[in-house]
Design an enzyme around this catalytic site. Structure first.
Site, PDB file in Angstrom:
ATOM      1  N   HIS A 136      18.520   6.778  32.414  1.00 21.58           N
ATOM      2  CA  HIS A 136      18.083   7.613  31.124  1.00 21.58           C
ATOM      3  C   HIS A 136      19.157   8.238  30.342  1.00 21.58           C
ATOM      4  CE1 HIS A 136      14.295   7.638  33.697  1.00 21.58           C
ATOM      5  NE2 HIS A 136      13.815   8.170  32.253  1.00 21.58           N
TER       6      HIS A 136
ATOM      7  N   LEU B  46       5.797  12.924   9.908  1.00 21.96           N
ATOM      8  CA  LEU B  46       7.085  12.141   9.514  1.00 21.96           C
ATOM      9  C   LEU B  46       7.125  12.103   8.073  1.00 21.96           C
ATOM     10  CD1 LEU B  46       8.781   9.628  10.086  1.00 21.96           C
ATOM     11  CD2 LEU B  46       6.890   8.286   9.862  1.00 21.96           C
TER      12      LEU B  46
ATOM     13  N   TYR C 181      12.906   2.708  13.643  1.00 22.01           N
ATOM     14  CA  TYR C 181      12.691   1.486  12.798  1.00 22.01           C
ATOM     15  C   TYR C 181      12.306   2.265  11.357  1.00 22.01           C
ATOM     16  CZ  TYR C 181       7.567   2.880  12.939  1.00 22.01           C
ATOM     17  OH  TYR C 181       6.288   3.683  12.885  1.00 22.01           O
TER      18      TYR C 181
ATOM     19  N   GLU D 219      -0.937  15.005  10.413  1.00 21.83           N
ATOM     20  CA  GLU D 219      -0.821  13.750   9.820  1.00 21.83           C
ATOM     21  C   GLU D 219      -1.750  12.719  10.527  1.00 21.83           C
ATOM     22  OE1 GLU D 219       3.191  12.000   9.814  1.00 21.83           O
ATOM     23  OE2 GLU D 219       3.331  12.615  12.168  1.00 21.83           O
TER      24      GLU D 219
ATOM     25  N   LYS E 113      11.504   8.561  13.085  1.00 16.83           N
ATOM     26  CA  LYS E 113      10.730   7.367  13.076  1.00 16.83           C
ATOM     27  C   LYS E 113      11.125   6.509  13.770  1.00 16.83           C
ATOM     28  CE  LYS E 113       8.693   4.284   9.521  1.00 16.83           C
ATOM     29  NZ  LYS E 113       7.260   4.628   9.623  1.00 16.83           N
TER      30      LYS E 113
ATOM     31  N   ARG F 167      19.824   0.272  33.526  1.00 17.83           N
ATOM     32  CA  ARG F 167      18.725   1.245  33.240  1.00 17.83           C
ATOM     33  C   ARG F 167      19.134   2.459  33.735  1.00 17.83           C
ATOM     34  NH1 ARG F 167      14.380   3.753  35.144  1.00 17.83           N
ATOM     35  NH2 ARG F 167      12.609   3.993  33.728  1.00 17.83           N
TER      36      ARG F 167
ATOM     37  N   ARG G 280      15.824   7.418   5.131  1.00 18.27           N
ATOM     38  CA  ARG G 280      15.128   7.963   6.077  1.00 18.27           C
ATOM     39  C   ARG G 280      15.496   7.041   7.565  1.00 18.27           C
ATOM     40  NH1 ARG G 280       8.662   7.392   6.202  1.00 18.27           N
ATOM     41  NH2 ARG G 280       9.538   5.184   6.299  1.00 18.27           N
TER      42      ARG G 280
END
Length: 297
Positions: free
Chosen positions: A108, A210, A39, A186, A154, A106, A58
């Site tokens: 992995h 990040l 995101y 952070e 992110k 579903r 980014r």
């Protein structure tokens, strides 16, 4: 085209602008099942996105890191963001963008057959930090950094950050300062900055943090203000004995952190390094809006 709607009620989903309550995805979307997506959050001031190129850069890096082909080029992303801004009745807002690997059975491993990424966006109202918050600052607690080792992505897989943020809330604080092996990483939702002896310090941009968009911006502002800047490993002792601590993020911009683990940071008041960076930050927003630096923001 939908008419203008309040900033917290507008969405974009897979090519369509619509009301947020009408946006629906499959329960088999890999973002929902696995957190398999990334995101980005772009602050918008009076209809003008701030540091859009850096945010999109980014986003592209995050997509490449988890091997999702970018659904749009830069022009396409700008069209989505501008479409959300134009349809929102809230000109000062944040635009949230999210891309997941898409809908698949579903499993992995990546889907064997090609799937179309899910692209979602929404707007939320945004009010700049006011004079009171700039003066009273934020409070911090220190905790060990127990997140995964790819914090540079992110990712929408934010459980570690959620739990860290809740620890701050449980302690009556605003944010956390995280340490890994005795070194600063952070916050849960922000980057942490240290001022010591007139210098500005920040951890290196590696897989443990990040790279906030304000990383590059504050380095520029420090250079313009004549503040020496060092990007290097920062020890816990340096944080605990700092003259000033600051937090930065898209919505907080830059704010002083005046208490850490119940104790005052430095003088317990916003310091001179913060003041110069704050002035520079306000100047950048003024320039974005075509206002004089001293004009009301």
């Amino acid at each position: 085209m939908i008419p203008g709607v309040p900033g917290d009620s507008l969405a974009y989903l897979n090519g369509e602008f619509l009301r947020l309550q009408d946006a629906k995805i499959s329960v088999l979307d890999r973002g929902f099942i696995f957190g398999d997506g990334v995101y980005e959050v772009v602050p918008v001031y009076e209809g003008r996105p701030f540091r859009m190129a850096e945010h999109l850069g980014r986003l592209e890096r995050s997509l490449a890191a988890i091997r999702i082909e970018a659904p749009f080029d830069r022009a396409g992303w700008q069209e989505v963001v501008q479409g959300l801004i134009e349809r929102s009745l809230t000109p000062s807002c944040v635009v949230y963008l999210q891309v997941t690997r898409g809908v698949a059975r579903r499993d992995h491993g990546f889907p064997a057959d090609a799937v179309t990424p899910t692209v979602f966006g929404m707007t939320s109202p945004f009010t700049r930090p006011g004079a009171q918050l700039r003066e009273q600052g934020v409070t911090l607690i220190s905790i060990p950094d127990e997140r995964w080792l790819h914090c540079d992505i992110k990712s929408v897989s934010l459980l570690g950050n959620v739990l860290a943020k809740q620890r701050a809330a449980d302690a009556g604080a605003d944010e956390v300062v995280q340490f890994r092996d005795g070194m600063l990483s952070e916050g849960a939702t922000c980057n942490i900055w240290v001022a010591a002896g007139g210098k500005l310090l920040a951890p290196p941009k590696d897989h443990l943090v990040l790279e906030g968009i304000r990383y590059g911006l504050l380095a520029e502002l420090a250079a313009e203000a004549g503040i020496p800047f060092e990007m290097r490993p920062v020890t816990r002792a340096e944080v605990e004995n700092a003259d000033e601590l600051m937090v930065s993020s898209a919505t907080r911009e830059i704010l002083p952190a005046l208490r850490l683990d119940g104790r005052p940071v430095g003088s317990g008041k916003p310091g001179p390094v913060y003041a110069r960076l704050r002035q520079g930050y306000d100047g950048r927003i003024a320039a974005l809006l075509g206002k004089a630096s001293g004009a009301p923001m």
